[in-house]
Design a protein around this motif. Sequence first.
Motif, PDB file in Angstrom:
ATOM      1  N   PRO A 346       0.872  -1.140  -0.017  1.00  0.00           N
ATOM      2  CA  PRO A 346       0.002  -0.050   0.023  1.00  0.00           C
ATOM      3  C   PRO A 346       0.733   1.254   0.030  1.00  0.00           C
ATOM      4  CG  PRO A 346      -0.208  -1.134   2.171  1.00  0.00           C
ATOM      5  CD  PRO A 346       0.528  -2.003   1.355  1.00  0.00           C
ATOM      6  N   ARG A 347       0.410   2.312  -0.809  1.00  0.00           N
ATOM      7  CA  ARG A 347       1.180   3.429  -0.854  1.00  0.00           C
ATOM      8  C   ARG A 347       0.041   4.622  -0.972  1.00  0.00           C
ATOM      9  NH1 ARG A 347       5.377   0.265  -2.605  1.00  0.00           N
ATOM     10  NH2 ARG A 347       7.126   1.042  -2.068  1.00  0.00           N
ATOM     11  N   GLY A 348       0.514   5.890  -0.869  1.00  0.00           N
ATOM     12  CA  GLY A 348      -0.397   6.991  -0.950  1.00  0.00           C
ATOM     13  C   GLY A 348      -1.279   7.355  -0.130  1.00  0.00           C
ATOM     14  N   LEU A 349      -0.713   7.250   1.234  1.00  0.00           N
ATOM     15  CA  LEU A 349      -1.661   7.582   2.543  1.00  0.00           C
ATOM     16  C   LEU A 349      -2.246   8.978   2.642  1.00  0.00           C
ATOM     17  CD1 LEU A 349      -2.719   6.402   5.198  1.00  0.00           C
ATOM     18  CD2 LEU A 349      -0.766   7.765   6.338  1.00  0.00           C
ATOM     19  N   VAL A 350      -3.630   9.248   2.718  1.00  0.00           N
ATOM     20  CA  VAL A 350      -4.027  10.469   2.427  1.00  0.00           C
ATOM     21  C   VAL A 350      -3.671  11.249   4.087  1.00  0.00           C
ATOM     22  CG1 VAL A 350      -6.100  11.807   2.469  1.00  0.00           C
ATOM     23  CG2 VAL A 350      -5.772   9.714   0.926  1.00  0.00           C
ATOM     24  N   ALA A 351      -3.013  12.241   3.991  1.00  0.00           N
ATOM     25  CA  ALA A 351      -2.723  12.905   5.255  1.00  0.00           C
ATOM     26  C   ALA A 351      -3.604  13.866   5.644  1.00  0.00           C
ATOM     27  CB  ALA A 351      -1.368  13.669   4.807  1.00  0.00           C
ATOM     28  N   ASP A 352      -4.635  13.003   6.311  1.00  0.00           N
ATOM     29  CA  ASP A 352      -5.806  13.972   6.757  1.00  0.00           C
ATOM     30  C   ASP A 352      -6.150  13.729   8.154  1.00  0.00           C
ATOM     31  OD1 ASP A 352      -7.925  11.398   5.673  1.00  0.00           O
ATOM     32  OD2 ASP A 352      -6.781  11.443   7.180  1.00  0.00           O
ATOM     33  N   GLY A 353      -7.079  14.040   8.743  1.00  0.00           N
ATOM     34  CA  GLY A 353      -7.441  14.445  10.015  1.00  0.00           C
ATOM     35  C   GLY A 353      -7.954  13.025  10.580  1.00  0.00           C
ATOM     36  N   GLN A 354      -8.008  11.886   9.658  1.00  0.00           N
ATOM     37  CA  GLN A 354      -8.649  10.673  10.056  1.00  0.00           C
ATOM     38  C   GLN A 354      -7.859  10.013  11.275  1.00  0.00           C
ATOM     39  OE1 GLN A 354     -11.520   9.126   9.227  1.00  0.00           O
ATOM     40  NE2 GLN A 354     -11.740  11.306   8.400  1.00  0.00           N
ATOM     41  N   PRO A 355      -8.315   9.226  12.486  1.00  0.00           N
ATOM     42  CA  PRO A 355      -7.527   8.536  13.333  1.00  0.00           C
ATOM     43  C   PRO A 355      -6.551   7.763  12.586  1.00  0.00           C
ATOM     44  CG  PRO A 355      -9.941   8.093  13.466  1.00  0.00           C
ATOM     45  CD  PRO A 355      -9.854   8.948  12.497  1.00  0.00           C
ATOM     46  N   ILE A 356      -5.405   6.983  13.116  1.00  0.00           N
ATOM     47  CA  ILE A 356      -4.710   6.215  12.480  1.00  0.00           C
ATOM     48  C   ILE A 356      -5.052   4.614  12.822  1.00  0.00           C
ATOM     49  CG2 ILE A 356      -2.201   5.575  12.311  1.00  0.00           C
ATOM     50  CD1 ILE A 356      -1.810   8.365  13.609  1.00  0.00           C
ATOM     51  N   PRO A 358      -3.559   0.637  12.174  1.00  0.00           N
ATOM     52  CA  PRO A 358      -2.263   0.058  12.076  1.00  0.00           C
ATOM     53  C   PRO A 358      -1.706   0.024  10.802  1.00  0.00           C
ATOM     54  CG  PRO A 358      -3.486  -1.046  13.709  1.00  0.00           C
ATOM     55  CD  PRO A 358      -4.394  -0.076  13.180  1.00  0.00           C
ATOM     56  N   SER A 359      -2.524  -0.446   9.784  1.00  0.00           N
ATOM     57  CA  SER A 359      -2.188  -0.594   8.344  1.00  0.00           C
ATOM     58  C   SER A 359      -1.901   1.012   7.652  1.00  0.00           C
ATOM     59  CB  SER A 359      -3.151  -1.193   7.445  1.00  0.00           C
ATOM     60  OG  SER A 359      -3.275  -2.699   8.051  1.00  0.00           O
ATOM     61  N   ASP A 360      -2.535   1.816   8.310  1.00  0.00           N
ATOM     62  CA  ASP A 360      -1.857   3.179   7.732  1.00  0.00           C
ATOM     63  C   ASP A 360      -0.434   3.394   8.050  1.00  0.00           C
ATOM     64  OD1 ASP A 360      -4.552   3.726   6.979  1.00  0.00           O
ATOM     65  OD2 ASP A 360      -4.914   4.723   8.932  1.00  0.00           O
ATOM     66  N   ILE A 361       0.082   2.988   9.182  1.00  0.00           N
ATOM     67  CA  ILE A 361       1.386   3.170   9.464  1.00  0.00           C
ATOM     68  C   ILE A 361       2.102   2.432   8.604  1.00  0.00           C
ATOM     69  CG2 ILE A 361       3.242   2.541  11.100  1.00  0.00           C
ATOM     70  CD1 ILE A 361       1.061   2.305  13.381  1.00  0.00           C
ATOM     71  N   ALA A 362       1.896   1.317   7.805  1.00  0.00           N
ATOM     72  CA  ALA A 362       2.519   0.663   6.925  1.00  0.00           C
ATOM     73  C   ALA A 362       2.475   1.481   5.541  1.00  0.00           C
ATOM     74  CB  ALA A 362       1.975  -0.822   6.400  1.00  0.00           C
ATOM     75  N   THR A 363       1.496   2.113   5.211  1.00  0.00           N
ATOM     76  CA  THR A 363       1.313   3.040   4.171  1.00  0.00           C
ATOM     77  C   THR A 363       2.254   4.144   4.138  1.00  0.00           C
ATOM     78  OG1 THR A 363      -0.840   2.107   3.962  1.00  0.00           O
ATOM     79  CG2 THR A 363      -0.192   4.074   2.350  1.00  0.00           C
ATOM     80  N   ALA A 364       2.321   4.748   5.285  1.00  0.00           N
ATOM     81  CA  ALA A 364       3.010   6.048   5.462  1.00  0.00           C
ATOM     82  C   ALA A 364       4.434   5.614   5.500  1.00  0.00           C
ATOM     83  CB  ALA A 364       2.812   6.602   6.816  1.00  0.00           C
ATOM     84  N   ILE A 365       4.874   4.562   6.022  1.00  0.00           N
ATOM     85  CA  ILE A 365       6.392   4.161   6.046  1.00  0.00           C
ATOM     86  C   ILE A 365       6.482   3.760   4.480  1.00  0.00           C
ATOM     87  CG2 ILE A 365       7.867   2.233   6.550  1.00  0.00           C
ATOM     88  CD1 ILE A 365       6.434   2.246   9.281  1.00  0.00           C
ATOM     89  N   CYS A 384       2.660  -4.932  15.532  1.00  0.00           N
ATOM     90  CA  CYS A 384       3.876  -4.342  14.596  1.00  0.00           C
ATOM     91  C   CYS A 384       4.401  -4.925  13.702  1.00  0.00           C
ATOM     92  CB  CYS A 384       4.820  -3.635  15.620  1.00  0.00           C
ATOM     93  SG  CYS A 384       5.866  -4.838  16.620  1.00  0.00           S
ATOM     94  N   LEU A 385       4.519  -6.578  14.051  1.00  0.00           N
ATOM     95  CA  LEU A 385       5.148  -7.380  13.097  1.00  0.00           C
ATOM     96  C   LEU A 385       4.428  -8.024  12.047  1.00  0.00           C
ATOM     97  CD1 LEU A 385       7.616  -9.039  12.362  1.00  0.00           C
ATOM     98  CD2 LEU A 385       7.041 -10.830  14.022  1.00  0.00           C
ATOM     99  N   PHE A 386       3.176  -7.858  12.228  1.00  0.00           N
ATOM    100  CA  PHE A 386       2.068  -8.157  11.213  1.00  0.00           C
ATOM    101  C   PHE A 386       1.982  -7.116   9.999  1.00  0.00           C
ATOM    102  CE2 PHE A 386       0.871 -12.488  12.628  1.00  0.00           C
ATOM    103  CZ  PHE A 386       1.496 -12.445  13.907  1.00  0.00           C
ATOM    104  N   THR A 387       2.041  -6.038  10.845  1.00  0.00           N
ATOM    105  CA  THR A 387       2.114  -4.528  10.077  1.00  0.00           C
ATOM    106  C   THR A 387       3.259  -4.558   9.011  1.00  0.00           C
ATOM    107  OG1 THR A 387       0.817  -3.486  11.831  1.00  0.00           O
ATOM    108  CG2 THR A 387       2.048  -1.902  10.102  1.00  0.00           C
ATOM    109  N   ALA A 388       4.376  -4.964   9.629  1.00  0.00           N
ATOM    110  CA  ALA A 388       5.648  -4.981   8.835  1.00  0.00           C
ATOM    111  C   ALA A 388       5.543  -5.835   7.447  1.00  0.00           C
ATOM    112  CB  ALA A 388       6.827  -5.536   9.761  1.00  0.00           C
ATOM    113  N   MET A 389       4.561  -6.873   7.445  1.00  0.00           N
ATOM    114  CA  MET A 389       4.394  -7.721   6.220  1.00  0.00           C
ATOM    115  C   MET A 389       3.582  -6.898   5.254  1.00  0.00           C
ATOM    116  SD  MET A 389       5.196 -10.582   6.991  1.00  0.00           S
ATOM    117  CE  MET A 389       6.487  -9.942   8.349  1.00  0.00           C
ATOM    118  N   GLU A 390       3.194  -5.498   5.518  1.00  0.00           N
ATOM    119  CA  GLU A 390       2.437  -4.811   4.714  1.00  0.00           C
ATOM    120  C   GLU A 390       3.502  -3.481   4.196  1.00  0.00           C
ATOM    121  OE1 GLU A 390      -1.377  -5.401   7.272  1.00  0.00           O
ATOM    122  OE2 GLU A 390      -1.237  -3.451   6.679  1.00  0.00           O
ATOM    123  N   ILE A 391       4.625  -3.699   4.877  1.00  0.00           N
ATOM    124  CA  ILE A 391       5.854  -2.807   4.327  1.00  0.00           C
ATOM    125  C   ILE A 391       6.526  -3.253   3.355  1.00  0.00           C
ATOM    126  CG2 ILE A 391       7.854  -1.393   5.036  1.00  0.00           C
ATOM    127  CD1 ILE A 391       6.367  -1.407   7.920  1.00  0.00           C
TER     128      ILE A 391
END
Length: 544
Positions: A346-356, A358-365, A384-391
């Motif tokens: 995943p790429r292109g996180l929308v930098a908005d006022g939405q709450p975060i 976990p998968s948003d962290i992968a997109t932002a990274i 965090c380790l499962f989120t790493a699979m989305e990085i």
Amino acid sequence: MPALAHALLAALKDHGAREIFGIPGDFVLPLFKVIEESDILPNVTLSHEPAVGFAADAAARYHGGLGVAVVTYGAGAFNLVNAIAGAYAERSPVVVIAGAPGARERVSGFLLHHQARTVDTQLAVFKEITCDQAVLSDPVTAPAQIARVLRSAREMSLPVYLEFPRDMVDAEVEAVVPLPSRQANQEALGECVEEILGRIERAVRPVIVVDVEIRRYGVEDRIAALARKLALPLVTTFMGRGLLDKADDVVAGTYLGAAGDPAITQLVEDADLVLMLGVILSDTNFALSNRAPDPRRMILAASREVQIGHHVYRDMPLGDLIDALDDRATKRTAPTTLPRQRTAYPRGLVADGQPIAPSDIATAINDMFDRHGRMPMTSDIGDCLFTAMEIDNTALAAPGYYAGMGFGVPAGIGVAATGLRPLVLVGDGAFQMTGWELGNCRRYGLDPIVVVFNNCSWEMLRVFQPESRFNNLDDWHYADIANSIGGTGERVATRAELVAALERAAQRRGQFSLIEVMLPRGKTSDTLARFVAGFKSARERMTK
Ligand SMILES: Cc1ncc(Cc2csc(CCOP(=O)(O)OP(=O)(O)O)c2C)c(N)n1
Ligand SMILES: [Mg+2]
């Protein structure tokens, strides 16, 4: 003739050690004095011995040499046990050097401070979690013992144990002469390679699965070249995530069974030949398989053995095997039937006022990696380790099989001590265990970026047992604490704040950056949600 302490340090360097992690104590003070004053290897002291073990483990995983952990007798060494158990499980070659009483103390008649049951209890405990051991109490035999034990660490890629009585530091010894590495029997190697290539030639849907041993034995590039030559699709295991991070054309993705990318799962489970290189057959790697590993369609090269069907070739170093396969294999063209897809991240996180989430962290990274280049990563166990699979597939050191908490931050310090700048992923629960080691970064000029997944929860336990109130953790405000121990901490609650904080951290050098990401309890990464669903349905199948 050199003193034993100098001979040992020189031998460690000759065998691939690049640094020493440790905490001194009176049983190793003389040895630490030699370590510091000789400067044969740089020395990083930390605050609690579990972190010493995790840092030495991760440094070895990254530089491919030996990790070194030096601790005092008893209290220090027993603190190290869990980290070394994890290194053993995940085949990381850490050399434990533990202080011990001198010859006269041993027969003093007193119960010695730091002694548990007997004076030798420490050795007995470490025999269970190391592949070779020696007590350096005789200057005549010590050099040969060191050579044998360090070769074992290199060849088995497992931890080893050297007990250093404190009255031996200045003992005069011969220099340590490294032993030659043990090669494969050439006739057996030829027979094994012909059998493997024959199986590949007859297969219709072959696939390669790789895991951590291909890094431990430094054969990643050679395996990438072999996969290209044989035109075979290649995937990593969960534990092997981050391997071949420089070979995007070769790695299709990570096999996670029912929890993974369906195309990758199909590649492995529909294969009529699975060539497993350096693979640990652990539950975390294969428990969610819809089709369990089957010896009739599997070749497993691991732990210096090659199992084909129901027979085994012994003493088969992975490097010898890969070189011989490459020598004898002829270039193949990829049959059109074999998919060559690569998992999309995943790429292109929308930098908005939405709450975060976990998968948003992968997109932002992923977005940050696109701007600044991929960073080496360490991760703790937890979502965090499962989120790493989305990085995107970048180098990663994580307890993917042993699954012990507390690894992430000290591992990041260990990787930073090798000269890299790591990105560390850690949950709040794991941070409470070893996150404070960040307070040691300033002394050594280390500047990792640390992302704390703060859901005020032991969330991985909650997903399996939601009714338990003990999963509720308090909010410790980790960003505030980071500012007081030599780093810069930012607490973020919206996607816009996360993107901005990551960018500031990427630009900030010379001190650690901590980004405390506030996450709602009960919300997990997409990957963990699929893992939990997979585990629950697998458990239901087993209980029917
Ligand atoms: C040394 C050790 N002790 C306990 C446990 C058992 C455990 C596995 S996962 C977990 C909760 C982790 O909480 P954290 O906040 O870090 O991450 P998250 O779940 O995403 O919220 C525990 C307590 C393990 N694995 N190792
Ligand atoms: Mg948590």
